[in-house]
Design a protein around this motif. Sequence first.
Motif, PDB file in Angstrom:
ATOM      1  N   ILE A   5       0.970  -1.158   0.165  1.00 29.31           N
ATOM      2  CA  ILE A   5       0.383  -0.036  -0.363  1.00 29.31           C
ATOM      3  C   ILE A   5       0.603   1.424  -0.205  1.00 29.31           C
ATOM      4  O   ILE A   5       1.602   1.385   0.684  1.00 29.31           O
ATOM      5  N   LYS A  55      -5.975  -0.429   6.159  1.00 29.44           N
ATOM      6  CA  LYS A  55      -6.236   0.332   5.753  1.00 29.44           C
ATOM      7  C   LYS A  55      -7.148   1.349   7.040  1.00 29.44           C
ATOM      8  O   LYS A  55      -6.223   2.495   6.292  1.00 29.44           O
ATOM      9  N   GLU A  65      -3.602   6.663   2.767  1.00 30.35           N
ATOM     10  CA  GLU A  65      -3.123   5.410   1.015  1.00 30.35           C
ATOM     11  C   GLU A  65      -3.777   6.398   0.596  1.00 30.35           C
ATOM     12  O   GLU A  65      -4.399   6.820   0.324  1.00 30.35           O
TER      13      GLU A  65
END
Length: 88
Positions: A5, A55, A65
Amino acid sequence: MQTTIYIQNLKCGGCANTITKGLNDIETVKNVHVNVEDSSVTFDYEMDEKLIEVKTKLKSLGYPEYGEANSLGSKAKSYVSCAIGKMS
């Protein structure tokens, strides 16, 4: 499964330390590697729900992100996380 990520607000080893500790607290998330140079986090996970949890955790620490909103609040959280990471 392994994924990478790309995140915002990652500046230094203190940030990386905070992120690593935070993600290692999530059950079944393993082999966390933070690359400060390209602002990425690579890790292994077992279920898609864990990817969502990672996340969410990154965002709560101030490292959303890429492509997500990067509010002043997120930036402030990342500075605090960075400072804590440097002291740990």
